[in-house]
Scaffold this active site. Structure first.
Site, PDB file in Angstrom:
ATOM      1  N   SER A  23       0.855  -1.178   0.000  1.00 58.75           N
ATOM      2  CA  SER A  23       0.000   0.000   0.000  1.00 58.75           C
ATOM      3  C   SER A  23       0.893   1.229   0.000  1.00 58.75           C
ATOM      4  O   SER A  23       2.123   1.108   0.033  1.00 58.75           O
ATOM      5  CB  SER A  23      -0.895   0.001   1.230  1.00 58.75           C
ATOM      6  N   LYS A  24       0.271   2.387   0.021  1.00 58.47           N
ATOM      7  CA  LYS A  24       1.035   3.636  -0.051  1.00 58.47           C
ATOM      8  C   LYS A  24       2.073   3.764   1.065  1.00 58.47           C
ATOM      9  O   LYS A  24       3.066   4.460   0.913  1.00 58.47           O
ATOM     10  CB  LYS A  24       0.082   4.842   0.006  1.00 58.47           C
ATOM     11  N   ARG A  25       1.810   3.088   2.191  1.00 56.38           N
ATOM     12  CA  ARG A  25       2.764   3.130   3.299  1.00 56.38           C
ATOM     13  C   ARG A  25       4.147   2.618   2.894  1.00 56.38           C
ATOM     14  O   ARG A  25       5.158   2.981   3.461  1.00 56.38           O
ATOM     15  CB  ARG A  25       2.269   2.242   4.448  1.00 56.38           C
TER      16      ARG A  25
END
Ligand code: GLU
Length: 487
Positions: free
Chosen positions: A254-256
């Protein structure tokens, strides 16, 4: 496998091209190019609400930027068009009609509320939520009554009872699904739009697709598709489901863990050839130790046998390392061209870039090229060149200028710079060499104070670049700030 290989990439235009989608596209592309086959790109836009032209454009542009072209399909044409599912509705309607005629599909009039109640009941019993077949055997009379009520209808596929559906996967081996766990699924929605599982089968079959390579998230769709191939009497392609991409902490990417869209990397100044190299290593492992490949080398070495079942881990540090190593090997002119927009945004470049200014920019970029992991970092590394009020980065740097011999070094250097005819990296090297010889102080005692005096930092580009990039006047301005204090 031979040149009859036909693969496809079939994105849904519901957002920008993602890392996972790009990896599927790449593996398909590699297979097609390796076997002299063909790759088709078509658009799966049956989700009317979430699909947009903007996403479609973004996906196609990102593919081309990565160097992944296609032989047939959207924007290219070919004998199996149109290549957008919403433009092929007649094809799906006709096939649905046939399945209705033979009783392999039926109209279902259940309302959302009824379906929800059924889902809840399944879950309460600890069973997989699925359609239990309420409308499976409606009589003509019942159907007429429901139609008269004005109920909406969908078309469901009649899943055969008590069958094992075997997905023979080229990456995972045989994966067995029980038909009883599937439940009759919708193939045409109430607005006449086919579902993905139905449209994809007809498209792959009509387009002569021989190999379907896609993400593992589609594995559970495959038995549904196989049942449709069977019912329609169509030949099935080979399937290869490539593992999910996880973050370093093993949770879903994910964007993390880093940006997920290709355009984000493009806009930070990653090189497409580095990104494509990185994508290839997300699931495929080359036979040897080497990890850096051109697309041509990947085509030569790629094989589905070396695509792993276990999840691929997205490691941004590795991408940065790989991209940095591509940047170092790339012609400085190309890196300069990529750097100019970032430098402009930072206010370091304004107005027209004249040929002289361009040459200067190239020298400046060359001075930091080996430090860049991606081109956007150029502004951080070159900011030392743009403010003549040199600030010490820390006390340690300030202390360097307190050493007793510093004044002597500065003055001797000032003398040499003033006398030098033209400042180039070569002539700067000469000046520095002559200076150390003359002062008999040893390199470090000469270079470190000069570096700190000119940039305020103890690390940075080579001194022989810093000097000509600043140019005589600005070198003298900066020196004066140090010498002047003690004069
Ligand atoms: N449209 C699907 C997606 O974007 C691709 C499905 C497939 O490759 O069969 O995930």
């Amino acid at each position: 496998m031979d040149n009859s290989v036909v693969v496809r990439f079939a994105p849904s235009p519901t957002g920008p091209l993602h890392i996972g989608g790009a990896r599927s596209a790449l593996f398909n592309w590699l297979l097609a190019r390796k076997y002299g086959g063909r790759i088709i790109v078509r658009i799966e836009d049956t989700d009317l609400e979430r699909s947009s032209t903007e996403s479609e454009e973004n996906i196609l542009e990102s593919l081309l930027w990565l160097g992944l072209d296609w032989d047939e399909g959207i924007k290219k044409g070919g004998e199996h068009g149109p290549y957008r599912q919403t433009e092929r509705l007649n094809i799906y309607a006709e096939a649905a009609g046939k399945l209705l005629e033979t009783g392999q599909a039926y109209y279902c009039y259940c309302t959302e509320e009824e379906l929800e109640a059924e889902r809840q009941a399944c879950m309460a019993k600890g069973e997989l939520p699925r359609y239990l077949g309420k409308c499976r055997s409606l009589s003509a009379e019942e159907r007429n009554r429901l139609e008269a009520e004005g109920r909406k209808r969908v078309i469901r596929f009649r899943v055969p009872d008590d069958e094992n559906v075997i997905v023979q996967d080229l990456v995972r081996g045989n994966v067995i699904f029980e038909s009883n766990g599937i439940g009759d699924y919708v193939i045409v929605k109430s607005d006449g739009i086919p579902t993905y599982n139905f449209a994809v089968v007809l498209d792959d079959s009509l387009m002569g697709v021989t190999h379907v390579i896609r993400g593992e998230e589609h594995l559970s769709n495959t038995p549904r598709q196989l049942l449709l191939y069977n019912a329609l009497g169509l030949k099935t392609p080979y399937f290869a489901h490539v593992s999910l991409i996880l973050g370093k902490d093993r949770s879903k990417m994910s964007k993390r863990h880093g940006s997920t869209s290709i355009e984000a990397y493009r806009s930070k100044g990653y090189l497409p050839e580095a990104l494509v190299n990185f994508l290839a290593l997300l699931g495929w492992s080359p036979a040897g130790e080497e990890e850096i490949f051109t697309l041509e080398e990947m085509v030569e070495q790629f094989s589905l046998d070396r695509v792993a079942k276990n999840p691929a881990v997205f490691d941004i540090d590795k991408l940065n390392w790989l991209n940095g190593s591509y940047i170092r090997k790339t012609d400085v002119g190309r890196i300069t061209d990529l750097a100019i927009p970032f430098l402009r945004e930072a206010g370091y470049v304004t107005g027209e870039v004249t040929p002289d200014r361009y040459e200067w920019l190239k020298m400046m970029v060359l001075s930091v090229q080996e430090k860049l992991e991606y081109v956007a970092q150029v502004t951080e590394h070159t900011k030392i060149y743009f403010d003549d009020h040199v600030k010490m980065e820390n006390e340690e740097a300030a202390a360097v200028l307190e050493e007793p011999e510093v004044q002597e070094v500065m003055r001797a250097f000032r003398q040499k710079i003033t006398e030098a005819e033209e400042l180039t990296p070569e002539s700067a090297k000469g000046v520095l060499k002559a200076l150390t010889k003359e002062l008999k102080l040893g390199g470090k005692k000469v270079y470190m104070p000069l570096r700190v005096a000119l940039t305020g930092q103890m690390h940075g580009p080579e001194l022989f670049y810093i000097i000509p990039v600043l140019g005589r006047d600005r070198v003298l301005v900066r020196l004066a700030q140090i010498i002047g204090l003690k004069d």
